[in-house]
Design an enzyme around this catalytic site. Sequence first.
Site, PDB file in Angstrom:
ATOM      1  CE1 TYR A 174     -12.916   2.872  -7.987  1.00 45.08           C
ATOM      2  CE2 TYR A 174     -15.192   2.719  -8.692  1.00 45.08           C
ATOM      3  CZ  TYR A 174     -14.152   2.278  -7.901  1.00 45.08           C
ATOM      4  OH  TYR A 174     -14.363   1.241  -7.020  1.00 45.08           O
TER       5      TYR A 174
ATOM      6  CE1 TYR B 242      -1.080  -8.453 -19.059  1.00 43.27           C
ATOM      7  CE2 TYR B 242       0.234 -10.112 -17.938  1.00 43.27           C
ATOM      8  CZ  TYR B 242       0.121  -8.875 -18.532  1.00 43.27           C
ATOM      9  OH  TYR B 242       1.224  -8.063 -18.611  1.00 43.27           O
TER      10      TYR B 242
ATOM     11  CG  ASP C  66      -2.196   0.755   1.040  1.00 44.98           C
ATOM     12  OD1 ASP C  66      -2.138   1.979   0.847  1.00 44.98           O
ATOM     13  OD2 ASP C  66      -3.266   0.110   1.057  1.00 44.98           O
TER      14      ASP C  66
ATOM     15  CB  VAL D  36       0.308  -0.916  -7.364  1.00 46.62           C
ATOM     16  CG1 VAL D  36       0.349  -1.663  -6.042  1.00 46.62           C
ATOM     17  CG2 VAL D  36      -0.971  -0.076  -7.488  1.00 46.62           C
TER      18      VAL D  36
HETATM   19  P1  NAD Z   1      -9.884   2.099   0.389  1.00 47.38           P
HETATM   20  O1  NAD Z   1      -9.611   3.475  -0.105  1.00 47.38           O
HETATM   21  O2  NAD Z   1     -10.184   1.918   1.836  1.00 47.38           O
HETATM   22  O3  NAD Z   1      -8.702   1.108   0.019  1.00 47.38           O
HETATM   23  C1  NAD Z   1      -7.892   1.254  -1.114  1.00 47.38           C
HETATM   24  C2  NAD Z   1      -6.447   1.073  -0.684  1.00 47.38           C
HETATM   25  O4  NAD Z   1      -5.608   1.126  -1.857  1.00 47.38           O
HETATM   26  C3  NAD Z   1      -5.978   2.187   0.253  1.00 47.38           C
HETATM   27  O5  NAD Z   1      -5.310   1.636   1.375  1.00 47.38           O
HETATM   28  C4  NAD Z   1      -5.011   3.000  -0.610  1.00 47.38           C
HETATM   29  O6  NAD Z   1      -4.021   3.658   0.147  1.00 47.38           O
HETATM   30  C5  NAD Z   1      -4.467   1.932  -1.549  1.00 47.38           C
HETATM   31  N1  NAD Z   1      -3.946   2.476  -2.811  1.00 47.38           N
HETATM   32  C6  NAD Z   1      -4.579   3.289  -3.692  1.00 47.38           C
HETATM   33  N2  NAD Z   1      -3.772   3.571  -4.735  1.00 47.38           N
HETATM   34  C7  NAD Z   1      -2.604   2.906  -4.510  1.00 47.38           C
HETATM   35  C8  NAD Z   1      -1.383   2.793  -5.221  1.00 47.38           C
HETATM   36  N3  NAD Z   1      -1.190   3.428  -6.379  1.00 47.38           N
HETATM   37  N4  NAD Z   1      -0.406   2.012  -4.716  1.00 47.38           N
HETATM   38  C9  NAD Z   1      -0.581   1.348  -3.535  1.00 47.38           C
HETATM   39  N5  NAD Z   1      -1.719   1.422  -2.813  1.00 47.38           N
HETATM   40  C10 NAD Z   1      -2.708   2.207  -3.296  1.00 47.38           C
HETATM   41  O7  NAD Z   1     -11.114   1.546  -0.498  1.00 47.38           O
HETATM   42  P2  NAD Z   1     -11.891   0.163  -0.402  1.00 47.38           P
HETATM   43  O8  NAD Z   1     -13.323   0.472  -0.251  1.00 47.38           O
HETATM   44  O9  NAD Z   1     -11.245  -0.756   0.550  1.00 47.38           O
HETATM   45  O10 NAD Z   1     -11.696  -0.380  -1.886  1.00 47.38           O
HETATM   46  C11 NAD Z   1     -10.726  -1.383  -2.183  1.00 47.38           C
HETATM   47  C12 NAD Z   1     -10.921  -1.874  -3.598  1.00 47.38           C
HETATM   48  O11 NAD Z   1     -12.233  -2.419  -3.760  1.00 47.38           O
HETATM   49  C13 NAD Z   1     -10.749  -0.793  -4.652  1.00 47.38           C
HETATM   50  O12 NAD Z   1     -10.094  -1.339  -5.782  1.00 47.38           O
HETATM   51  C14 NAD Z   1     -12.185  -0.450  -5.017  1.00 47.38           C
HETATM   52  O13 NAD Z   1     -12.277   0.005  -6.339  1.00 47.38           O
HETATM   53  C15 NAD Z   1     -12.888  -1.777  -4.832  1.00 47.38           C
HETATM   54  N6  NAD Z   1     -14.316  -1.608  -4.553  1.00 47.38           N
HETATM   55  C16 NAD Z   1     -14.759  -1.255  -3.319  1.00 47.38           C
HETATM   56  C17 NAD Z   1     -16.114  -1.087  -3.097  1.00 47.38           C
HETATM   57  C18 NAD Z   1     -16.675  -0.756  -1.733  1.00 47.38           C
HETATM   58  O14 NAD Z   1     -17.915  -0.642  -1.607  1.00 47.38           O
HETATM   59  N7  NAD Z   1     -15.897  -0.612  -0.700  1.00 47.38           N
HETATM   60  C19 NAD Z   1     -17.021  -1.270  -4.149  1.00 47.38           C
HETATM   61  C20 NAD Z   1     -16.528  -1.603  -5.406  1.00 47.38           C
HETATM   62  C21 NAD Z   1     -15.167  -1.795  -5.587  1.00 47.38           C
END
Ligand code: NAD
Length: 318
Positions: free
Chosen positions: A150, A164, A31, A57
């Site tokens: 997004y 892939y 992260d 990443v």
């Molecule tokens: P979140 O913001 O709590 O978690 C995302 C994490 O990714 C954070 O810790 C952030 O610091 C890290 N991050 C972002 N860009 C980064 C980078 N370039 N390099 C390294 N780390 C990076 O959000 P979440 O709700 O836990 O979402 C996690 C995943 O699930 C995301 O991909 C999101 O699109 C997907 N998602 C979540 C939901 C939801 O309802 N929570 C719904 C659909 C999809």
Amino acid sequence: MRILITGAAGFLGSHLCDRLLEEGHSVVGMDNFITGSPDNISHLAGNTHFEFYRHDVANFIYVQGKIDAVLHFASPASPNPGSPYGYPNLPIQTMKAGALGTHNSLGVARANSAKFLLASTSEIYGDPEVHPQSESYWGHADPIGFRSVYDEAKRFAEALTMAYHRYHGLDTRIVRIFNTYGPRMRLDDGRVVPNFLQQAIKHQPLTIYGDGSQTRSFCFVDDLVSGIYNLLLSDEHLPVNIGNPQETSILEFAETINRIAGSSAGIAFFPDKRLGDDPQRRQPDINRARNLLHWEPSTALEDGIKMTLQYFKDQLGQ
Ligand code: NAD
Ligand code: UDP
């Protein structure tokens, strides 16, 4: 398995770390804390089955030792432009995490002949014209709207994952996650659950964007994590929706939150804060998850909200 989780310090990523460790796997978390927090994984410090890399990443990923699976969750996830953590305020980082981050994560999986699981989203359906949304629906997304950074990054990520799989024969999974809530959501990321719960705890009116007729279907995090774990262990390469099909309007949801939290401060409407591409209706069709993964959510909204409310009260020292 030894499993790499990108976005490990986020809401979903940290719960996945916990579940995978409980199942006896080793976890490598990664992260850059752009929207996550070290607090979400601080309880794992000292666990000999957990390692952590602070890394963006979007840059080439190197992990020492063999990896058996890569779960790519790194991405900002809140659509709210009122929060510094919302993706409209992190547009380039969001596109890079979804595009370059997915490419790099796939690269690690391929170099290790590992499984790969992509965290995709209901947002790939855009503002849907089909209801409920099943995986066969191609979506109705605006390529240049507020949410496009997004949505389009996730659509690209799905396409790259399938490339892939088809071209390199990589063992891939795609989960389309619908609105999920629970402890460890960021208080200030602007999503509706932390906003409403925080406002209710402080006895402030709940801020509804628009007239509240738009709908969502909220899934408790433990249910979601179980569905994702079943998907990881399955052989399914095509996308699978994971979410709770119980649909509610945002107005009904606000009334539910005020009732559970015991707040009498009511509701305030903000018509201008509802962005143009905010989906009007969202509800997952989870028949594929039911049939393929033998999964469905089991936490009632009321119970999940009570657990999340307690978490936010603790965070706010109440
Ligand atoms: P979140 O913001 O709590 O978690 C995302 C994490 O990714 C954070 O810790 C952030 O610091 C890290 N991050 C972002 N860009 C980064 C980078 N370039 N390099 C390294 N780390 C990076 O959000 P979440 O709700 O836990 O979402 C996690 C995943 O699930 C995301 O991909 C999101 O699109 C997907 N998602 C979540 C939901 C939801 O309802 N929570 C719904 C659909 C999809
Ligand atoms: N919303 C709201 N008040 C808030 C935050 C969000 O009415 O304080 C609305 C938002 O416009 C959307 C829904 O609640 O229609 C869900 O928003 P969220 O940010 O949680 O995520 P989305 O499902 O839109 O990705």
